[in-house]
Design an enzyme around this catalytic site. Structure first.
Site, PDB file in Angstrom:
ATOM      1  N   LYS A 164       0.857  -1.350   0.009  1.00 14.27           N
ATOM      2  CA  LYS A 164      -0.045   0.016  -0.016  1.00 14.27           C
ATOM      3  C   LYS A 164       0.884   1.468  -0.075  1.00 14.27           C
ATOM      4  O   LYS A 164       0.417   2.335  -0.686  1.00 14.27           O
ATOM      5  CB  LYS A 164      -0.757  -0.016   1.205  1.00 14.27           C
ATOM      6  N   GLU A 171       0.917   6.848  -6.512  1.00 14.27           N
ATOM      7  CA  GLU A 171      -0.346   7.980  -6.643  1.00 14.27           C
ATOM      8  C   GLU A 171       0.537   9.268  -6.573  1.00 14.27           C
ATOM      9  O   GLU A 171      -0.007   9.993  -7.481  1.00 14.27           O
ATOM     10  CB  GLU A 171      -1.092   7.660  -5.529  1.00 14.27           C
TER      11      GLU A 171
END
Length: 291
Positions: A164, A171
């Site tokens: 993650k 991102e």
């Protein structure tokens, strides 16, 4: 199955609803009594049948550590704790070891989906022993998006949060690229409809993505983003990604630059640019602007 869920904020509250829609029982606890189903962790644990699964969805760091410490005293051997917050992966090994000493399992889970997760499902990356993961699997199945993808057993304890973290680093870089392209389009006189240029990219282009869709949503709400201040916070995972890259000698120039760009956004009057201006004036006689 039954699940205890600790932390019912923006993510946790919607997760509770999605799990319930899948037919499972969720007992939720939050410090905000208006959101909670029970009034304490003790009451939450008492309402669950063994082997219990308790999912922790609170801020990383001290809040997570405190919650896990309390659960270690309340749960029994064979129970499982899931950390679904944005904890640093190095904390997972510590938490797993502390809980294992009492016979309690531990699974770390990176969760992505934000405020859209209730309807669209949450992308899940989890780490831990297969035996412990199996006890949580019905919840993973309830939370994930429809279809064959969107959830992965990434590896050992810590793998979920590490995956993650890398996701969030990517991102950062993707958002920075869209932001830089948007600024350049806004700058030139010849492009008269930047918003519609962005919208046109949503179909048939190699850069189409959900982030692009969200950018168009934002421009529909405020075409030139005039109502926003150019300030961007970072959650910490971008920093951890860069630190992990340094530790493993992996070059991450785009992700690192996107992180530093966020730092620059917090400076009203850049100290670095003062020195740049002073040096240009010294060696070339270039003009400087005085306050």
């Amino acid at each position: 199955m039954e699940l205890g869920l600790v932390g019912l904020g923006k993510m946790g509250g919607n997760m509770r609803e999605r799990i319930r829609r899948a037919g499972h029982t969720v007992v939720g606890y939050d410090r905000n009594a208006d959101l909670a189903d029970v009034h304490s962790l003790e009451e939450l644990v008492g309402k669950l049948s063994g082997p219990r699964v308790v999912w922790v969805m609170v801020p990383a760091g001290e809040a997570t550590q405190s919650t896990i410490d309390q659960l270690a005293e309340l749960l029994a051997p064979g129970d499982v704790v899931v950390d679904g917050g944005n904890s640093r992966w190095t904390d997972d090994e510590k938490h797993a070891e502390e809980l294992a000493a009492k016979g309690i399992g531990f699974v770390d889970c990176g969760v992505s989906g934000g405020v859209w997760g209730l309807e669209n499902g949450y992308a899940l990356m989890y780490g831990g022993d297969a035996e412990n993961v199996a006890k949580v699997q019905p919840v993973f199945d309830a939370l994930k998006p429809a279809g064959d993808f969107g959830a992965v057993h990434a590896g050992r304890v810590g793998a979920g949060h590490f995956a993650k973290m890398v996701h969030n680093g990517i991102e950062y870089a993707m958002m920075q690229a869209y932001a830089e392209g948007w600024e350049l389009l806004e700058k030139v006189d010849s492009v008269e409809n930047v918003r519609e240029v962005f919208r046109s990219w949503q179909e048939g282009t190699v850069i189409r993505s959900w982030l692009l869709d969200l950018a168009v949503n934002a421009l529909d709400e405020d075409e030139h983003l005039g109502g926003l201040r150019g300030y961007a916070q970072d959650s910490g995972e971008g920093r951890w990604t860069v630190e992990a890259a340094i530790d493993n000698a992996v070059p991450l120039p785009a992700i690192t630059a996107s992180l530093f760009a966020r730092f620059a956004s917090r400076q009203e009057d850049s100290p670095q640019m003062k020195m740049i201006a002073a040096l240009r004036n010294q060696f070339g006689g270039h003009a400087v602007e005085k306050k």
